[in-house]
Write a protein that holds these residues in place. Structure first.
Motif, mmCIF file in Angstrom:
data_model
loop_
_atom_site.group_PDB
_atom_site.id
_atom_site.type_symbol
_atom_site.label_atom_id
_atom_site.label_comp_id
_atom_site.label_asym_id
_atom_site.label_seq_id
_atom_site.Cartn_x
_atom_site.Cartn_y
_atom_site.Cartn_z
ATOM 1 N N ALA A 164 -24.272 -36.373 5.453
ATOM 2 C CA ALA A 164 -23.856 -36.427 4.052
ATOM 3 C C ALA A 164 -22.377 -36.100 3.862
ATOM 4 N N CYS A 165 -21.785 -35.378 4.790
ATOM 5 C CA CYS A 165 -20.372 -34.964 4.726
ATOM 6 C C CYS A 165 -19.729 -35.194 6.101
ATOM 7 N N PRO A 166 -19.575 -36.445 6.521
ATOM 8 C CA PRO A 166 -19.186 -36.711 7.905
ATOM 9 C C PRO A 166 -17.742 -36.364 8.266
ATOM 10 N N ASP A 167 -16.863 -36.233 7.296
ATOM 11 C CA ASP A 167 -15.438 -36.051 7.580
ATOM 12 C C ASP A 167 -15.071 -34.573 7.691
ATOM 13 N N LEU A 168 -14.843 -34.103 8.908
ATOM 14 C CA LEU A 168 -14.472 -32.704 9.119
ATOM 15 C C LEU A 168 -13.153 -32.341 8.444
ATOM 16 N N GLU A 169 -12.299 -33.320 8.198
ATOM 17 C CA GLU A 169 -11.021 -33.037 7.545
ATOM 18 C C GLU A 169 -11.214 -32.475 6.141
ATOM 19 N N ASP A 170 -12.372 -32.727 5.536
ATOM 20 C CA ASP A 170 -12.659 -32.154 4.217
ATOM 21 C C ASP A 170 -12.737 -30.636 4.279
ATOM 22 N N ARG A 171 -12.947 -30.092 5.462
ATOM 23 C CA ARG A 171 -12.996 -28.639 5.628
ATOM 24 C C ARG A 171 -11.674 -28.002 5.198
ATOM 25 N N ALA A 172 -10.553 -28.710 5.347
ATOM 26 C CA ALA A 172 -9.259 -28.178 4.933
ATOM 27 C C ALA A 172 -9.222 -27.970 3.421
ATOM 28 N N LYS A 173 -9.846 -28.851 2.671
ATOM 29 C CA LYS A 173 -9.894 -28.714 1.209
ATOM 30 C C LYS A 173 -10.700 -27.470 0.813
ATOM 31 N N ILE A 174 -11.823 -27.274 1.488
ATOM 32 C CA ILE A 174 -12.656 -26.106 1.203
ATOM 33 C C ILE A 174 -11.915 -24.831 1.585
ATOM 34 N N ALA A 175 -11.239 -24.859 2.738
ATOM 35 C CA ALA A 175 -10.485 -23.680 3.187
ATOM 36 C C ALA A 175 -9.371 -23.343 2.205
ATOM 37 N N GLU A 176 -8.747 -24.364 1.645
ATOM 38 C CA GLU A 176 -7.686 -24.109 0.662
ATOM 39 C C GLU A 176 -8.244 -23.409 -0.574
ATOM 40 N N LEU A 177 -9.433 -23.809 -0.988
ATOM 41 C CA LEU A 177 -10.055 -23.198 -2.165
ATOM 42 C C LEU A 177 -10.562 -21.784 -1.899
ATOM 43 N N LEU A 178 -11.235 -21.599 -0.754
ATOM 44 C CA LEU A 178 -11.911 -20.331 -0.489
ATOM 45 C C LEU A 178 -11.068 -19.306 0.266
ATOM 46 N N GLN A 179 -9.990 -19.748 0.897
ATOM 47 C CA GLN A 179 -9.094 -18.869 1.657
ATOM 48 C C GLN A 179 -9.887 -17.989 2.635
ATOM 49 N N PRO A 180 -10.508 -18.600 3.653
ATOM 50 C CA PRO A 180 -11.363 -17.839 4.574
ATOM 51 C C PRO A 180 -10.618 -16.779 5.384
ATOM 52 N N GLU A 181 -9.305 -16.874 5.468
ATOM 53 C CA GLU A 181 -8.544 -15.852 6.197
ATOM 54 C C GLU A 181 -8.712 -14.471 5.567
ATOM 55 N N ARG A 182 -9.144 -14.430 4.296
ATOM 56 C CA ARG A 182 -9.403 -13.148 3.630
ATOM 57 C C ARG A 182 -10.469 -12.344 4.363
ATOM 58 N N ILE A 183 -11.379 -13.066 5.056
ATOM 59 C CA ILE A 183 -12.456 -12.393 5.777
ATOM 60 C C ILE A 183 -12.322 -12.590 7.288
ATOM 61 N N GLY A 184 -11.146 -12.978 7.744
ATOM 62 C CA GLY A 184 -10.892 -13.090 9.174
ATOM 63 C C GLY A 184 -11.295 -14.396 9.814
ATOM 64 N N VAL A 185 -11.530 -15.431 9.012
ATOM 65 C CA VAL A 185 -11.894 -16.745 9.545
ATOM 66 C C VAL A 185 -10.681 -17.660 9.418
#
Length: 88
Positions: A33-54
């Motif tokens: 349903a979500c084949p493009d891994l590059e979309d992960r960059a959009k989610i990371a921009e929104l959620l800022q996973p570095e806040r929790i060490g990811v």
């Protein structure tokens, strides 16, 4: 599911769980349903996973290695689908 008040709607038979006969769906990037891994960059921009060490690598992989992300929908009509033309 319990916190949202609908765990009691889950099927009793484990076979029905495997057959996805429960409410909602979890869509992971890189699958049908979500084949493009590059979309992960959009989610990371929104959620800022570095806040929790990811961290997100240049290859769109999450680190530390066991980290995961998903789009979780609890709507009763949410179902899995394949948008990638055979990519999984």
């Amino acid at each position: 599911r319990a916190e949202l008040g609908f765990a009691g709607d889950d099927p009793d038979a484990i076979e029905d769980m495997f057959a996805l006969k429960y409410r909602g769906a979890r869509f992971s990037l890189g699958y049908g349903a979500c084949p493009d891994l590059e979309d992960r960059a959009k989610i990371a921009e929104l959620l800022q996973p570095e806040r929790i060490g990811v961290k997100l690598s240049e290859e769109f992989q999450l680190h530390p290695e066991q980290s995961t992300d998903a789009i979780v929908l609890h709507h009763p009509e949410a179902k899995y689908f394949n948008a990638g033309g055979g990519r999984a």
